[in-house]
Design a protein around this motif. Sequence first.
Motif, short mmCIF file in Angstrom:
data_model
loop_
_atom_site.label_atom_id
_atom_site.label_comp_id
_atom_site.label_asym_id
_atom_site.label_seq_id
_atom_site.Cartn_x
_atom_site.Cartn_y
_atom_site.Cartn_z
N PHE A 265 36.01 -19.12 -60.48
CA PHE A 265 35.65 -18.35 -59.28
C PHE A 265 35.27 -16.91 -59.56
O PHE A 265 34.78 -16.22 -58.67
N GLY A 266 35.54 -16.43 -60.75
CA GLY A 266 35.22 -15.05 -61.07
C GLY A 266 36.32 -14.07 -60.71
O GLY A 266 36.63 -13.18 -61.48
N THR A 267 36.90 -14.24 -59.52
CA THR A 267 37.98 -13.35 -59.09
C THR A 267 39.04 -14.15 -58.33
O THR A 267 38.77 -15.20 -57.74
N VAL A 268 40.25 -13.60 -58.31
CA VAL A 268 41.34 -14.18 -57.55
C VAL A 268 41.01 -14.13 -56.06
O VAL A 268 41.35 -15.05 -55.30
N GLU A 269 40.35 -13.06 -55.64
CA GLU A 269 39.99 -12.90 -54.22
C GLU A 269 39.09 -14.03 -53.73
O GLU A 269 39.29 -14.56 -52.64
N LYS A 270 38.11 -14.40 -54.53
CA LYS A 270 37.20 -15.50 -54.15
C LYS A 270 37.94 -16.82 -54.08
O LYS A 270 37.68 -17.65 -53.19
N PHE A 271 38.87 -17.03 -55.00
CA PHE A 271 39.66 -18.26 -54.98
C PHE A 271 40.57 -18.27 -53.75
O PHE A 271 40.70 -19.31 -53.09
N ALA A 272 41.20 -17.15 -53.46
CA ALA A 272 42.07 -17.07 -52.28
C ALA A 272 41.28 -17.44 -51.02
O ALA A 272 41.76 -18.21 -50.18
N ASP A 273 40.07 -16.93 -50.92
CA ASP A 273 39.22 -17.23 -49.77
C ASP A 273 38.91 -18.74 -49.70
O ASP A 273 39.00 -19.35 -48.64
N ALA A 274 38.59 -19.34 -50.84
CA ALA A 274 38.30 -20.78 -50.88
C ALA A 274 39.53 -21.61 -50.50
O ALA A 274 39.40 -22.69 -49.92
N GLY B 265 41.72 -20.56 -48.34
CA GLY B 265 42.11 -20.21 -46.97
C GLY B 265 43.36 -19.35 -46.95
O GLY B 265 44.12 -19.35 -45.99
N LEU B 266 43.57 -18.59 -48.03
CA LEU B 266 44.74 -17.71 -48.14
C LEU B 266 44.28 -16.26 -48.21
O LEU B 266 43.16 -15.98 -48.65
N SER B 267 45.15 -15.37 -47.83
CA SER B 267 44.85 -13.95 -48.04
C SER B 267 45.09 -13.64 -49.51
O SER B 267 45.81 -14.37 -50.21
N LYS B 268 44.50 -12.56 -49.98
CA LYS B 268 44.71 -12.14 -51.36
C LYS B 268 46.20 -11.87 -51.59
O LYS B 268 46.75 -12.23 -52.63
N ALA B 269 46.85 -11.27 -50.62
CA ALA B 269 48.28 -10.96 -50.75
C ALA B 269 49.13 -12.22 -50.85
O ALA B 269 50.07 -12.28 -51.64
N SER B 270 48.79 -13.24 -50.07
CA SER B 270 49.53 -14.50 -50.11
C SER B 270 49.38 -15.18 -51.46
O SER B 270 50.37 -15.64 -52.05
N LEU B 271 48.15 -15.23 -51.98
CA LEU B 271 47.94 -15.85 -53.29
C LEU B 271 48.62 -15.04 -54.38
O LEU B 271 49.25 -15.60 -55.28
N SER B 272 48.54 -13.73 -54.29
CA SER B 272 49.20 -12.87 -55.26
C SER B 272 50.71 -13.12 -55.28
O SER B 272 51.32 -13.20 -56.35
N SER B 273 51.29 -13.29 -54.11
CA SER B 273 52.72 -13.58 -54.02
C SER B 273 53.07 -14.89 -54.72
O SER B 273 54.07 -14.99 -55.43
N LYS B 274 52.23 -15.88 -54.57
CA LYS B 274 52.45 -17.17 -55.23
C LYS B 274 52.31 -17.03 -56.75
O LYS B 274 53.15 -17.55 -57.50
N LEU B 275 51.28 -16.35 -57.20
CA LEU B 275 51.05 -16.19 -58.64
C LEU B 275 52.09 -15.30 -59.31
O LEU B 275 52.24 -15.34 -60.53
N ASN B 276 52.81 -14.51 -58.52
CA ASN B 276 53.85 -13.63 -59.05
C ASN B 276 55.25 -14.13 -58.74
O ASN B 276 56.22 -13.37 -58.80
N ASN B 277 55.36 -15.42 -58.37
CA ASN B 277 56.64 -16.07 -58.11
C ASN B 277 57.41 -15.49 -56.93
O ASN B 277 58.62 -15.63 -56.85
N GLY B 278 56.71 -14.86 -56.00
CA GLY B 278 57.35 -14.36 -54.80
C GLY B 278 57.56 -15.48 -53.79
O GLY B 278 58.59 -15.56 -53.13
N THR B 279 56.55 -16.34 -53.67
CA THR B 279 56.62 -17.53 -52.82
C THR B 279 56.08 -18.71 -53.62
O THR B 279 55.42 -18.52 -54.64
N SER B 280 56.35 -19.90 -53.14
CA SER B 280 55.93 -21.11 -53.86
C SER B 280 54.62 -21.66 -53.30
O SER B 280 54.29 -21.45 -52.13
#
Length: 77
Positions: free
Chosen positions: A16-25, A27-42
Amino acid sequence: MKFDYSKLRGRIVEKFGTVEKFADAMGLSKASLSSKLNNGTSFGQKQIPQACFLLDIKAEEVGRYFFTVIVQNSEQV
């Protein structure tokens, strides 16, 4: 338990080139995906197959991307 998502991050950037583009694909916010990738949420049960589809991850590779446990050294005192 914490998971190592470095391989997943690499695949996201590769496809995808960026995490932001993947988050959009996803249907997640960048913050939500970041939380998942940083073990904040599952990642949810429906999100893992969706991510695998978007990232062309085969069923036999799912564990490498989503379930590699970070081994923490515990020093004895």
